[in-house]
Design a protein around this motif. Sequence first.
Motif, mmCIF file in Angstrom:
data_model
loop_
_atom_site.group_PDB
_atom_site.id
_atom_site.type_symbol
_atom_site.label_atom_id
_atom_site.label_comp_id
_atom_site.label_asym_id
_atom_site.label_seq_id
_atom_site.Cartn_x
_atom_site.Cartn_y
_atom_site.Cartn_z
ATOM 1 N N LEU A 1 0.846 -1.198 0.000
ATOM 2 C CA LEU A 1 0.000 0.000 0.000
ATOM 3 C C LEU A 1 0.877 1.242 0.000
ATOM 4 C CD1 LEU A 1 -2.911 -1.136 2.352
ATOM 5 C CD2 LEU A 1 -2.606 -1.458 -0.107
ATOM 6 N N ASN A 2 0.317 2.331 -0.528
ATOM 7 C CA ASN A 2 1.073 3.543 -0.824
ATOM 8 C C ASN A 2 0.896 4.629 0.219
ATOM 9 O OD1 ASN A 2 2.657 3.393 -3.091
ATOM 10 N ND2 ASN A 2 1.050 4.019 -4.511
ATOM 11 N N ASN B 1 -5.347 2.690 -2.790
ATOM 12 C CA ASN B 1 -4.914 1.624 -1.887
ATOM 13 C C ASN B 1 -5.996 0.559 -1.731
ATOM 14 O OD1 ASN B 1 -2.293 2.378 -1.334
ATOM 15 N ND2 ASN B 1 -2.800 3.523 0.522
ATOM 16 N N PRO C 1 -2.246 6.757 4.971
ATOM 17 C CA PRO C 1 -1.262 7.084 3.940
ATOM 18 C C PRO C 1 -0.346 8.258 4.293
ATOM 19 C CG PRO C 1 -3.359 8.038 3.341
ATOM 20 C CD PRO C 1 -3.595 7.243 4.610
#
Length: 204
Positions: free
Chosen positions: A7-8, A23, A139
Motif C-alpha cells: 500500500l502507498n 490503496n 497514507p
Amino acid sequence: FYMKNLLNYQSSEYDCAPVSVTNGIRYLFEREEIYPDMIKGIMIYGMDSYNYQGEPCKYGTSPACMEFMADWLTRFGQMHNFPISCHTVSGDNVALKEGSPVLDALEKGGAVALRLYLEVPHYVLATGVEDDCLLLFDPFYEEPGHPEFDAEYHTEGITFIFDQPKKANRKVALSRLNDTGKSFYEMGDPLERKALIMFNTAVR
C-alpha cells in the motif's frame, strides 16, 4: 503468478483521499488485474477542492467527489467486466457499531476509504476488524522520533503495525473512531462523516 502490491503513502499534504481509494484497489486486486486508467482516473478526479486562497487541490477531496468516484469506479467495472463495486455512506450510517455498513463491508472482505481527523480532515483505508478495533492503513507517513509520531504513538486506543505493509499500519479502537472530536483517528461530527465502500465482487 499474480501479486498484491504494497500500500502507498501520499505524495503531498492533500492527496490522502485518492491515495486511499487507490490503496483500496491495491488491497482488493492483484497488480496484474488492475487497469492503469482506473488509477489515472482516481488521481485526475480526486483533490477537486480549492483552498480559501483559490489554489486548486489544496483543500483535498470533497464528499461529492468521493460519491462521484464510487459511481465512476462501479460503472468502469461494468463496462470492462472488472469485478469492482463501490458505494458511499454518509452521516450516522458511518457509525462503527454492530450491523453498520462499514463494519458489515469489512467483515465481507471489502475495503473502506474512511474520512476521519488528524486534527484536520483526512482519509485512511480500513481493511479489517479485530478485537473491537479497525485495521487501518494511514497514507500520511511519519518518521518514528518525530514529535507528532511520538504523540500519536502514546495515545490510548492506537496501536502501530509495522509488519503488514499490504494491509494495515494502525489498529485503532472503535470507541476512539466513533468519537465526535478531531484528535487522532476520531471521526468527528456525525453529520460530516463519509465512507467509500469497495468490493472485489469476484471474491465477495
